[in-house]
Design a protein around this motif. Structure first.
Motif, PDB file in Angstrom:
ATOM      1  N   VAL A 268       0.864  -1.183   0.000  1.00  0.00           N
ATOM      2  CA  VAL A 268       0.000   0.000   0.000  1.00  0.00           C
ATOM      3  C   VAL A 268       0.906   1.242   0.000  1.00  0.00           C
ATOM      4  CG1 VAL A 268      -0.250   0.090   2.532  1.00  0.00           C
ATOM      5  CG2 VAL A 268      -2.062   1.016   1.086  1.00  0.00           C
ATOM      6  N   GLY A 269       0.420   2.344  -0.575  1.00  0.00           N
ATOM      7  CA  GLY A 269       1.227   3.566  -0.605  1.00  0.00           C
ATOM      8  C   GLY A 269       2.461   3.404  -1.482  1.00  0.00           C
ATOM      9  N   LYS A 270       3.509   4.173  -1.151  1.00  0.00           N
ATOM     10  CA  LYS A 270       4.747   4.124  -1.945  1.00  0.00           C
ATOM     11  C   LYS A 270       5.626   2.942  -1.548  1.00  0.00           C
ATOM     12  CE  LYS A 270       5.977   8.766  -3.587  1.00  0.00           C
ATOM     13  NZ  LYS A 270       4.702   9.476  -3.378  1.00  0.00           N
ATOM     14  N   ASP A 271       5.703   2.699  -0.226  1.00  0.00           N
ATOM     15  CA  ASP A 271       6.706   1.737   0.252  1.00  0.00           C
ATOM     16  C   ASP A 271       6.233   0.992   1.489  1.00  0.00           C
ATOM     17  OD1 ASP A 271       6.626   3.817   2.022  1.00  0.00           O
ATOM     18  OD2 ASP A 271       8.774   4.250   2.001  1.00  0.00           O
ATOM     19  N   LYS A 272       4.902   0.855   1.638  1.00  0.00           N
ATOM     20  CA  LYS A 272       4.366   0.239   2.853  1.00  0.00           C
ATOM     21  C   LYS A 272       3.581  -1.022   2.509  1.00  0.00           C
ATOM     22  CE  LYS A 272       4.484   4.402   5.587  1.00  0.00           C
ATOM     23  NZ  LYS A 272       5.649   4.829   4.808  1.00  0.00           N
ATOM     24  N   ALA A 273       3.201  -1.779   3.548  1.00  0.00           N
ATOM     25  CA  ALA A 273       2.406  -2.990   3.313  1.00  0.00           C
ATOM     26  C   ALA A 273       1.678  -3.386   4.586  1.00  0.00           C
ATOM     27  CB  ALA A 273       3.300  -4.136   2.837  1.00  0.00           C
ATOM     28  N   ILE A 274       0.620  -4.178   4.381  1.00  0.00           N
ATOM     29  CA  ILE A 274      -0.166  -4.758   5.480  1.00  0.00           C
ATOM     30  C   ILE A 274       0.211  -6.245   5.507  1.00  0.00           C
ATOM     31  CG2 ILE A 274      -2.514  -5.214   6.312  1.00  0.00           C
ATOM     32  CD1 ILE A 274      -3.357  -2.943   4.201  1.00  0.00           C
ATOM     33  N   ILE A 275       0.413  -6.795   6.692  1.00  0.00           N
ATOM     34  CA  ILE A 275       0.904  -8.177   6.739  1.00  0.00           C
ATOM     35  C   ILE A 275       0.360  -8.921   7.965  1.00  0.00           C
ATOM     36  CG2 ILE A 275       3.049  -7.646   8.020  1.00  0.00           C
ATOM     37  CD1 ILE A 275       4.487  -9.555   5.955  1.00  0.00           C
ATOM     38  N   HIS A 276       0.135 -10.220   7.798  1.00  0.00           N
ATOM     39  CA  HIS A 276      -0.294 -11.083   8.909  1.00  0.00           C
ATOM     40  C   HIS A 276       0.693 -12.242   9.003  1.00  0.00           C
ATOM     41  CE1 HIS A 276      -2.647 -13.375  11.706  1.00  0.00           C
ATOM     42  NE2 HIS A 276      -2.825 -14.353  10.847  1.00  0.00           N
ATOM     43  N   GLU A 277       1.449 -12.267  10.083  1.00  0.00           N
ATOM     44  CA  GLU A 277       2.555 -13.226  10.226  1.00  0.00           C
ATOM     45  C   GLU A 277       2.118 -14.677  10.073  1.00  0.00           C
ATOM     46  OE1 GLU A 277       5.965 -14.568  13.501  1.00  0.00           O
ATOM     47  OE2 GLU A 277       4.876 -12.677  13.798  1.00  0.00           O
ATOM     48  N   ASN A 278       1.007 -15.044  10.711  1.00  0.00           N
ATOM     49  CA  ASN A 278       0.611 -16.452  10.744  1.00  0.00           C
ATOM     50  C   ASN A 278       0.050 -16.966   9.409  1.00  0.00           C
ATOM     51  OD1 ASN A 278       0.571 -18.817  12.373  1.00  0.00           O
ATOM     52  ND2 ASN A 278      -1.654 -18.659  12.482  1.00  0.00           N
ATOM     53  N   GLY A 279      -0.138 -16.057   8.450  1.00  0.00           N
ATOM     54  CA  GLY A 279      -0.582 -16.512   7.131  1.00  0.00           C
ATOM     55  C   GLY A 279       0.518 -17.245   6.373  1.00  0.00           C
ATOM     56  N   PHE A 280       1.765 -17.049   6.829  1.00  0.00           N
ATOM     57  CA  PHE A 280       2.917 -17.644   6.145  1.00  0.00           C
ATOM     58  C   PHE A 280       3.366 -18.897   6.876  1.00  0.00           C
ATOM     59  CE2 PHE A 280       2.731 -13.183   5.191  1.00  0.00           C
ATOM     60  CZ  PHE A 280       3.046 -13.109   3.843  1.00  0.00           C
TER      61      PHE A 280
END
Length: 304
Positions: free
Chosen positions: A206-218
């Motif tokens: 999202v944005g220029k250099d950001k992200a949303i993440i959920h650790e346990n999805g990996f």
């Protein structure tokens, strides 16, 4: 003629296919559910109603038009769910890739054929039949293509495993000028809080250099750590399993500084605004009961 151009997830959007909630048919049986979250709501008798989902999609359509985005809709198949257009195809650079989706859903591709017909035929491809891939697992990021997959031996047992390693390898052949990086995702047929149906269910730039993440999805810690290092911890918004369940990582970018997000994502929307991103809030909680949200409902064709 549509001159496709998708280099990343967040550049200014110009043209998109938005799914439709018109004539989606009766509530499916539990046996017909494609994912554990839908099954949960079918069982509880609170599966979303067509009328509510139509209103939610109309709100998204209105936001897209407010930003002068060209919006295509699928041709209507009566009594059939056509909300999640992201599953059925995706664009990388100037190439449209038809997804190899669950066989039951092949008709959804036919419904957007009139749009595909407006693309240079040499820029439309389909992977071989044994290469399973869906658009929710595919993200162009800088010079990479990130792809969610499931590498475990029990892959065939999961209706929630949608992209296989054969497809990942094929994508590297088709796009040799990009680095294809795959991520092994956690799958569950029974617990939606432990099921990353697609990569965009646990991660999104999202944005220029950001992200949303959920650790346990990996499934693989080192792959999660790789993303943390790639973005830098300070540029990430970490979501918990409840927020992942509500689909917080499945918002949709109209530009680097404009996103469409669900109005109940209070914590996320506050963080986005703190990072100078305009948040266009829409109601989308009913559609989210089918384990899909805003990114899942959109198939971008052209970004600046």
């Amino acid at each position: 003629m549509l001159n496709l151009n998708i280099k990343n997830e967040t550049s200014r959007l110009r043209s998109v296919i938005l799914g439709t909630a018109e004539s989606i048919g009766p509530t499916p049986t539990i046996e017909e559910a494609y994912d554990p979250k839908s099954a949960e709501y079918i069982k509880a008798g609170t599966y979303p109603l067509e009328e509510d989902m139509r209103k939610e999609m109309a709100a998204v359509d209105a936001v897209l038009k407010k930003y002068d985005v060209q919006v295509f809709r699928p041709k209507l198949i009566s009594d059939y769910n056509q909300i999640f257009s992201r599953d059925i195809g995706f664009v990388i650079d100037d190439t449209f890739v038809k997804a190899n989706i669950l066989p039951d859903r092949e008709r959804e591709l036919d419904a957007i054929q009139y749009i595909i017909d407006q693309i240079d035929p040499s820029k439309v491809i389909r992977l071989p039949e044994d290469c399973h891939i869906e658009g929710g697992d595919v993200m162009p990021v800088k010079d990479y293509i990130f792809i969610g997959t499931y590498r475990e031996a029990d892959y065939p047992n999961y209706i929630t495993a949608r992209t296989n390693m054969k497809a990942v390898q094929k994508m590297q052949e088709i796009f040799p000028n990009r680095k294809v990086k795959s991520f092994n995702l956690r799958k569950s047929s029974t617990d939606p809080r432990l099921n990353a149906l697609h990569l965009d269910c646990c991660f999104q730039p999202v944005g220029k250099d950001k992200a949303i993440i959920h650790e346990n999805g990996f499934l693989n810690r080192d792959e999660f750590e790789w993303l943390v290092n790639f973005y830098g911890k300070e540029n990430l918004f970490f979501i918990d399993s409840d927020e992942m369940y509500s689909m917080n990582s499945n918002i949709f970018s109209i530009a680097e500084d404009v996103v469409i997000s669900e109005k109940n994502f209070t914590r996320l929307n506050k963080w986005l605004r703190a990072n100078n991103i305009t948040v266009e809030e829409v109601p989308y909680a009913e559609i989210s009961k089918q384990e899909g949200l805003l990114r899942c409902s959109t198939l971008p064709l052209i970004r600046d």
